[in-house]
Scaffold this active site. Structure first.
Site, mmCIF file in Angstrom:
data_model
loop_
_atom_site.group_PDB
_atom_site.id
_atom_site.type_symbol
_atom_site.label_atom_id
_atom_site.label_comp_id
_atom_site.label_asym_id
_atom_site.label_seq_id
_atom_site.Cartn_x
_atom_site.Cartn_y
_atom_site.Cartn_z
ATOM 1 N N LYS A 116 -6.578 6.710 9.082
ATOM 2 C CA LYS A 116 -6.272 6.919 7.578
ATOM 3 C C LYS A 116 -7.329 8.232 7.457
ATOM 4 O O LYS A 116 -7.385 9.209 6.353
ATOM 5 C CB LYS A 116 -6.742 6.110 6.587
ATOM 6 C CG LYS A 116 -5.504 5.033 6.533
ATOM 7 C CD LYS A 116 -5.765 3.937 5.354
ATOM 8 C CE LYS A 116 -4.918 2.681 5.490
ATOM 9 N NZ LYS A 116 -3.875 2.573 4.486
ATOM 10 N N GLU A 200 -13.846 5.221 -0.569
ATOM 11 C CA GLU A 200 -13.067 6.182 -1.305
ATOM 12 C C GLU A 200 -13.641 5.872 -2.815
ATOM 13 O O GLU A 200 -13.975 4.627 -3.112
ATOM 14 C CB GLU A 200 -11.570 5.726 -1.135
ATOM 15 C CG GLU A 200 -10.782 6.947 -0.741
ATOM 16 C CD GLU A 200 -9.178 6.501 -0.460
ATOM 17 O OE1 GLU A 200 -8.738 5.835 -1.102
ATOM 18 O OE2 GLU A 200 -8.779 7.099 0.391
ATOM 19 N N HIS A 235 -2.346 -6.128 -3.374
ATOM 20 C CA HIS A 235 -2.194 -4.434 -2.775
ATOM 21 C C HIS A 235 -0.944 -4.621 -1.842
ATOM 22 O O HIS A 235 -0.761 -3.830 -1.247
ATOM 23 C CB HIS A 235 -3.278 -4.025 -1.917
ATOM 24 C CG HIS A 235 -4.585 -3.972 -2.489
ATOM 25 N ND1 HIS A 235 -4.819 -3.162 -3.557
ATOM 26 C CD2 HIS A 235 -5.583 -4.789 -2.428
ATOM 27 C CE1 HIS A 235 -6.012 -3.430 -3.989
ATOM 28 N NE2 HIS A 235 -6.441 -4.468 -3.239
ATOM 29 N N ARG A 292 7.631 5.327 9.023
ATOM 30 C CA ARG A 292 8.545 4.383 9.521
ATOM 31 C C ARG A 292 9.609 4.096 8.123
ATOM 32 O O ARG A 292 9.317 4.701 7.219
ATOM 33 C CB ARG A 292 7.921 2.876 9.656
ATOM 34 C CG ARG A 292 7.019 2.648 8.660
ATOM 35 C CD ARG A 292 6.483 0.998 8.481
ATOM 36 N NE ARG A 292 5.435 0.766 7.594
ATOM 37 C CZ ARG A 292 5.470 0.536 6.647
ATOM 38 N NH1 ARG A 292 6.593 0.332 5.862
ATOM 39 N NH2 ARG A 292 4.279 0.306 5.895
HETATM 40 P P1 ADP Z 1 -2.302 -0.050 2.938
HETATM 41 O O1 ADP Z 1 -2.415 1.004 4.589
HETATM 42 O O2 ADP Z 1 -2.978 -1.422 3.204
HETATM 43 O O3 ADP Z 1 -1.092 0.072 2.458
HETATM 44 P P2 ADP Z 1 -3.072 1.792 0.989
HETATM 45 O O4 ADP Z 1 -4.323 2.990 1.254
HETATM 46 O O5 ADP Z 1 -1.670 2.498 1.293
HETATM 47 O O6 ADP Z 1 -3.467 0.791 2.287
HETATM 48 O O7 ADP Z 1 -3.669 1.299 -0.546
HETATM 49 C C1 ADP Z 1 -2.936 0.171 -0.646
HETATM 50 C C2 ADP Z 1 -2.917 -0.087 -2.042
HETATM 51 O O8 ADP Z 1 -4.283 -0.265 -2.593
HETATM 52 C C3 ADP Z 1 -2.544 1.067 -3.067
HETATM 53 O O9 ADP Z 1 -0.952 1.066 -3.297
HETATM 54 C C4 ADP Z 1 -3.417 0.838 -4.242
HETATM 55 O O10 ADP Z 1 -2.651 -0.367 -4.978
HETATM 56 C C5 ADP Z 1 -4.669 0.605 -3.917
HETATM 57 N N1 ADP Z 1 -5.499 1.486 -3.618
HETATM 58 C C6 ADP Z 1 -5.733 2.055 -2.302
HETATM 59 N N2 ADP Z 1 -6.647 3.295 -2.468
HETATM 60 C C7 ADP Z 1 -6.897 2.990 -3.688
HETATM 61 C C8 ADP Z 1 -8.185 3.920 -4.525
HETATM 62 N N3 ADP Z 1 -8.881 4.772 -4.151
HETATM 63 N N4 ADP Z 1 -8.259 3.541 -5.780
HETATM 64 C C9 ADP Z 1 -7.418 2.629 -6.470
HETATM 65 N N5 ADP Z 1 -6.548 1.826 -5.701
HETATM 66 C C10 ADP Z 1 -6.321 1.948 -4.288
HETATM 67 P P1 ADP Z 2 5.902 -1.014 2.835
HETATM 68 O O1 ADP Z 2 4.681 -0.046 2.462
HETATM 69 O O2 ADP Z 2 6.998 -0.755 3.371
HETATM 70 O O3 ADP Z 2 6.526 -1.642 1.132
HETATM 71 P P2 ADP Z 2 4.075 -3.139 2.589
HETATM 72 O O4 ADP Z 2 2.942 -2.007 2.317
HETATM 73 O O5 ADP Z 2 4.384 -4.038 1.514
HETATM 74 O O6 ADP Z 2 5.229 -2.369 3.256
HETATM 75 O O7 ADP Z 2 3.684 -3.840 3.693
HETATM 76 C C1 ADP Z 2 2.379 -3.632 4.544
HETATM 77 C C2 ADP Z 2 2.863 -4.056 5.975
HETATM 78 O O8 ADP Z 2 3.344 -5.157 6.115
HETATM 79 C C3 ADP Z 2 3.680 -2.895 6.512
HETATM 80 O O9 ADP Z 2 3.313 -2.697 7.952
HETATM 81 C C4 ADP Z 2 4.961 -3.486 6.367
HETATM 82 O O10 ADP Z 2 5.829 -3.065 7.662
HETATM 83 C C5 ADP Z 2 4.794 -4.949 6.854
HETATM 84 N N1 ADP Z 2 5.717 -5.824 6.086
HETATM 85 C C6 ADP Z 2 6.052 -6.051 4.757
HETATM 86 N N2 ADP Z 2 6.998 -7.048 4.271
HETATM 87 C C7 ADP Z 2 7.047 -7.419 5.628
HETATM 88 C C8 ADP Z 2 8.241 -8.252 6.173
HETATM 89 N N3 ADP Z 2 9.122 -9.275 5.330
HETATM 90 N N4 ADP Z 2 8.482 -8.430 7.681
HETATM 91 C C9 ADP Z 2 7.598 -7.758 8.332
HETATM 92 N N5 ADP Z 2 6.632 -7.080 7.959
HETATM 93 C C10 ADP Z 2 6.459 -6.711 6.686
HETATM 94 MG MG MG Z 3 0.063 1.921 1.896
#
Ligand code: ADP
Ligand code: ADP
Ligand code: MG
Length: 501
Positions: A116, A200, A235, A292
């Site tokens: 990231k 962040e 999250h 993906r």
């Molecule tokens: P992951 O790889 O676990 O999906 P992300 O960076 O995509 O991590 O963040 C997942 C979720 O966490 C976001 O959809 C949001 O709800 C929350 N989030 C992430 N970063 C922030 C931020 N800087 N401020 C507020 N919420 C955040």
């Molecule tokens: P996405 O961003 O595709 O909506 P999520 O953020 O909810 O997925 O899930 C976070 C991680 O968990 C991703 O790597 C996703 O591929 C995995 N994941 C979510 N749901 C499933 C599931 N039903 N089976 C396997 N892996 C999952």
């Molecule tokens: Mg994410």
């Protein structure tokens, strides 16, 4: 074109990929663990190969075994689905070295976006706004307190290798910073084998908006508009939609071209998702790229009328994208609910056991991507998501009404599900008004109150009547027409009304 593709996944996504392979005339091979011997995805494929054991590490994460099987049974390509090996750069590289096509981006792109910190730097380089933050230098976080103070609390500690909401810590004041960094590092180290974290600025009650992108090997990149995924618990998303009620045409164009520009800068190929958060002032910030197919890709398919898996396969064979940006339109509105075996009234703990009755709704503009059926066992080994219910409507209001209709007719007995919880979420006046943010569920804890206890007999009677009705019909009819016949769900209704929406 490929003759055979091995699907290295399970559950609904393996079934969904197999369906597209069947339409394209490509043989579908799957793998399965011992617990999945009788799983729906095994029956959906032309060939199925056993992976001995049950845990993910013994089975669906065994990239070496999966590549061996693909070679032995002459699969041309591997589709990883989501989760498991889908974002594993070493696996993608091993496929390439063995002469098997990995259906996804290059190992280099997966590696670059899997970090990231690096991904944010790449985004900044492409002129895409990122959440204000600070990454320090490698493992040196001595300056963290000063930097966090400069950013202003609250701040979020995030894992560089993070995913699935793991390794994140919210810090409200400087006294808590050091302990939070330590515990985030520990969690990240054990979950991802990489303990690097960064800081962040915490954006208050943002919306999660993401852009679907596609790139081919000829340098063409398009975006397929946005999905809003603000309804999250821990999250993790559970309700997703497209278009987002918060995104105007001009914001859509701006975010779409930012995402496409980032993809183009990287030479990104295949499907990917650029995730952003949108603050209450309407400013958007890059979060990460998921390299993906996304769980929630069907809402994009319903509004663009494209099959993303089919396009992924065509891109992987070297074909050019079949459309340009100007050919793409968002038509109507699509809404998805993730149906999970979990107990919303008890902190969303997974519910394990045998599904005794599984009777999903049928109807025009109702799509069900399901990985289970009556008799399936929900085990402790894998994610408890059973299915995704996706509806299309001409307007957002119409798809919400259709979703409520469908959720009310979705009978699952044997395990606890979140179906009634989802119904209450989409019926909530704030949801209906489109006033969403990522803390919506936390701020409405009463949505997870104990659901009205519909007696099993009522469910079974309704499910049986529904099945008999559907048996006499070749194609499903519009929900509105169906009320002409006596509605078997009337028996369930009165219990449901007590559920206190
Ligand atoms: P992951 O790889 O676990 O999906 P992300 O960076 O995509 O991590 O963040 C997942 C979720 O966490 C976001 O959809 C949001 O709800 C929350 N989030 C992430 N970063 C922030 C931020 N800087 N401020 C507020 N919420 C955040
Ligand atoms: P996405 O961003 O595709 O909506 P999520 O953020 O909810 O997925 O899930 C976070 C991680 O968990 C991703 O790597 C996703 O591929 C995995 N994941 C979510 N749901 C499933 C599931 N039903 N089976 C396997 N892996 C999952
Ligand atoms: Mg994410």
């Amino acid at each position: 074109m490929f003759n055979k593709i091995l699907i290295a996944n399970r559950g609904e996504i393996a079934v969904r990929i197999a369906q597209t392979l069947q339409e394209m005339g490509i043989a579908a091979a799957v793998v399965y663990s011992d617990a999945d011997r009788d799983a729906v995805h095994v029956g959906a494929a032309d060939e199925a190969y056993r992976l001995e054991g049950n845990t993910a590490a013994e089975t669906y994460l065994r990239g070496d075994r999966i590549i061996e099987i693909a070679k032995q049974y002459s699969a041309d390509a591997i589709h990883p689905g989501y989760g498991f090996l889908s974002e594993n750069a070493a696996f993608a590289a091993n496929c390439r070295d063995t002469g098997i096509v990995f259906i996804g981006p290059s190992p280099e792109a997966i590696r670059a976006m899997g970090d990231k910190i690096l991904a944010k730097q790449t985004a900044m380089g492409a002129g895409v706004p990122v959440v204000p933050g600070w990454a320090g230098t490698s493992n040196d976080l001595r300056d963290a307190p000063r930097e966090a103070n400069r950013m202003g609390y609250p701040v979020l500690i995030k894992a560089a290798a993070g995913g699935g909401g793991k390794g994140m810590r919210l810090v409200r004041q400087d006294g808590e910073l050091e302990a939070a960094i330590e515990s985030a590092r520990r969690e990240a180290g054990s979950a991802f084998g990489d303990s690097r974290v960064f800081i962040e600025k915490y954006i208050d009650r943002p919306r999660h908006i993401e852009i679907q992108i596609l790139g081919d090997r000829h340098g063409n990149v398009v975006h397929l508009f946005e999905r809003e995924c603000s309804i999250q618990r821990r999250h993790q998303k559970i309700v997703e939609e497209s278009p987002s009620p918060a995104v105007s045409d001009s914001l859509r164009a701006t975010m779409g071209s930012a995402a496409a520009r980032l993809a183009k800068t990287m030479g990104y190929t295949n499907a990917g998702t650029v995730e952003f958060i949108l603050d209450q002032m309407g400013q958007f910030y890059f979060l990460e790229v998921n390299t993906r197919l996304q769980v929630e890709h069907p809402v994009t398919e319903l509004v663009t009328r494209q099959d993303l898996v089919a396009i992924q396969i065509r891109i992987a064979t070297g074909e050019a994208l079949p459309f340009s940006q100007n050919d793409l339109r968002q038509t109507g509105h699509a809404l998805e609910c993730r149906i999970c075996a979990e107990d919303a009234a008890r902190g969303f703990v997974p519910s394990i056991g045998e599904i005794q009755v599984y009777s999903p709704p049928v109807g025009r503009d109702i799509r069900l991507d399901s990985g289970v059926t009556t008799g399936s066992r929900v085990s402790v080994y894998y994610d408890p998501m059973l299915a995704k219910l996706i509806v299309w409507g001409a307007t957002r209001d119409e798809s919400i009404r259709r979703m409520v209709w469908a959720l009310e007719r979705f009978a699952v007995l044997g395990v606890t599900t979140n179906i009634d919880y989802l119904r209450r979420v989409v019926l909530h006046p704030e949801f209906r008004a489109g006033r969403l943010h990522t803390h919506f569920l936390d701020e409405h804890p009463n949505l997870s109150d104990e659901p009205a206890d519909v007696p099993s007999d009522a469910w079974i009677a309704a499910a049986v009547a529904e099945t008999m009705k559907n048996n006499g019909r070749a194609t499903a009819t519009e929900p509105a027409d169906r009320h002409a016949a006596p509605d078997p769900w009337q028996t369930v209704g009165p219990w449901r009304q007590g559920a206190g929406v």
